[in-house]
Design a protein around this motif. Sequence first.
Motif, short mmCIF file in Angstrom:
data_model
loop_
_atom_site.label_atom_id
_atom_site.label_comp_id
_atom_site.label_asym_id
_atom_site.label_seq_id
_atom_site.Cartn_x
_atom_site.Cartn_y
_atom_site.Cartn_z
N GLY A 1 0.82 -1.20 0.00
CA GLY A 1 0.00 0.00 0.00
C GLY A 1 0.85 1.25 0.00
O GLY A 1 2.07 1.21 -0.16
N LEU A 2 0.19 2.35 0.20
CA LEU A 2 0.83 3.66 0.18
C LEU A 2 1.71 3.84 1.41
O LEU A 2 1.29 3.58 2.53
CB LEU A 2 -0.26 4.74 0.16
N VAL A 3 2.96 4.26 1.20
CA VAL A 3 3.88 4.53 2.30
C VAL A 3 3.99 6.04 2.44
O VAL A 3 4.38 6.74 1.51
CB VAL A 3 5.28 3.92 2.02
N LEU A 4 3.62 6.54 3.62
CA LEU A 4 3.63 7.99 3.85
C LEU A 4 4.99 8.50 4.30
O LEU A 4 5.40 9.58 3.90
CB LEU A 4 2.56 8.35 4.88
N SER A 5 5.68 7.73 5.15
CA SER A 5 7.01 8.15 5.56
C SER A 5 7.81 6.95 6.06
O SER A 5 7.22 5.96 6.50
CB SER A 5 6.96 9.22 6.66
N VAL A 6 9.12 7.07 5.98
CA VAL A 6 10.05 6.06 6.50
C VAL A 6 11.11 6.81 7.30
O VAL A 6 11.71 7.76 6.80
CB VAL A 6 10.72 5.27 5.35
N ARG A 7 11.31 6.39 8.56
CA ARG A 7 12.34 6.99 9.41
C ARG A 7 13.19 5.87 9.98
O ARG A 7 12.70 5.07 10.78
CB ARG A 7 11.71 7.79 10.55
N LEU A 8 14.43 5.80 9.58
CA LEU A 8 15.36 4.83 10.15
C LEU A 8 16.17 5.55 11.21
O LEU A 8 16.72 6.62 10.98
CB LEU A 8 16.27 4.24 9.07
N VAL A 9 16.26 4.95 12.39
CA VAL A 9 16.91 5.59 13.52
C VAL A 9 18.43 5.45 13.38
O VAL A 9 18.93 4.36 13.08
CB VAL A 9 16.41 4.98 14.85
N LYS A 10 19.12 6.57 13.61
CA LYS A 10 20.58 6.59 13.54
C LYS A 10 21.15 6.94 14.89
O LYS A 10 20.52 7.65 15.68
CB LYS A 10 21.06 7.61 12.50
N ASP A 11 22.36 6.47 15.14
CA ASP A 11 23.06 6.81 16.37
C ASP A 11 23.42 8.29 16.34
O ASP A 11 23.91 8.80 15.33
CB ASP A 11 24.32 5.95 16.50
N ARG A 12 23.20 8.96 17.44
CA ARG A 12 23.44 10.40 17.50
C ARG A 12 24.92 10.74 17.34
O ARG A 12 25.28 11.73 16.71
CB ARG A 12 22.93 10.94 18.83
N ASP A 13 25.80 9.91 17.91
CA ASP A 13 27.23 10.22 17.89
C ASP A 13 27.90 9.80 16.59
O ASP A 13 28.68 10.55 16.02
CB ASP A 13 27.93 9.54 19.07
N THR A 14 27.63 8.58 16.12
CA THR A 14 28.33 8.06 14.95
C THR A 14 27.59 8.29 13.64
O THR A 14 28.21 8.28 12.58
CB THR A 14 28.58 6.55 15.09
N GLY A 15 26.28 8.48 13.68
CA GLY A 15 25.50 8.68 12.45
C GLY A 15 25.18 7.37 11.74
O GLY A 15 24.58 7.39 10.67
N LYS A 16 25.54 6.23 12.33
CA LYS A 16 25.25 4.94 11.70
C LYS A 16 23.84 4.49 12.08
O LYS A 16 23.33 4.83 13.13
CB LYS A 16 26.26 3.88 12.17
N ARG A 17 23.24 3.71 11.20
CA ARG A 17 21.89 3.20 11.46
C ARG A 17 21.92 2.22 12.62
O ARG A 17 22.85 1.45 12.77
CB ARG A 17 21.33 2.55 10.21
N ARG A 18 20.85 2.22 13.42
CA ARG A 18 20.80 1.40 14.62
C ARG A 18 20.07 0.08 14.41
O ARG A 18 19.98 -0.72 15.32
CB ARG A 18 20.14 2.18 15.75
N GLY A 19 19.49 -0.17 13.23
CA GLY A 19 18.87 -1.45 12.95
C GLY A 19 17.37 -1.49 13.17
O GLY A 19 16.78 -2.56 13.14
N TYR A 20 16.75 -0.34 13.37
CA TYR A 20 15.30 -0.30 13.46
C TYR A 20 14.80 1.04 12.95
O TYR A 20 15.56 1.98 12.76
CB TYR A 20 14.81 -0.56 14.89
N GLY A 21 13.50 1.08 12.69
CA GLY A 21 12.92 2.31 12.18
C GLY A 21 11.41 2.25 12.24
O GLY A 21 10.82 1.31 12.79
#
Length: 188
Positions: free
Chosen positions: A118-138
């Motif tokens: 279906g229609l996807v309105l938004s996607v937010r993947l969580v990143k680590d504040r210090d390193t900027g790397k993705r944390r594996g969830y969103g």
Amino acid sequence: MNIPPRYTYCVMVTVVLTVIAYFISPTIAVGILVGGLISPLFAMCQPTSQQSVAPVASSTAQTPAKSFSVAAATSAEQDETVIISRADYTGDVKTIYVGNLPYRANEAAIRKLFSEYGLVLSVRLVKDRDTGKRRGYGFVEMPADAADAAIAALNETEYLQRTLKVREANEKKEVLKPEDESSNSAEL
């Protein structure tokens, strides 16, 4: 060979500008002539973005295979889709928690994965504040009916060699600020 009308228009404009520039400087006229005839050819090679994508109804969504390939994730970066923001959507919206994501998955790949339902309105993947790397969830926001279909189909499926955890997200809990706690204790 079909020559698009916009190339013919570009050639006519180039000839007019070349004639005008010739009286100013013949060197500039040559530059305009070469640039005006060559650059529209590169524009013709670009794909047009006049495609419209209609949202997929959840009743017609097909269940994909239980395993997704790396090629499916990388092709999502190349696809052009129409993105509707949550502010533009007026129906019921559900937020979906997506856990155990591969670190190499990006927003475009997750949008492509969920857009099959279906229609996807938004996607937010969580990143680590210090390193900027993705944390594996969103989090993915979708209309309520499409979200239920996506949760049912994608929970416990394998995506890029990881088993996804897909469920409805919990509501944010209000956190008391330190000054709020001190004012409450003083009243007692």
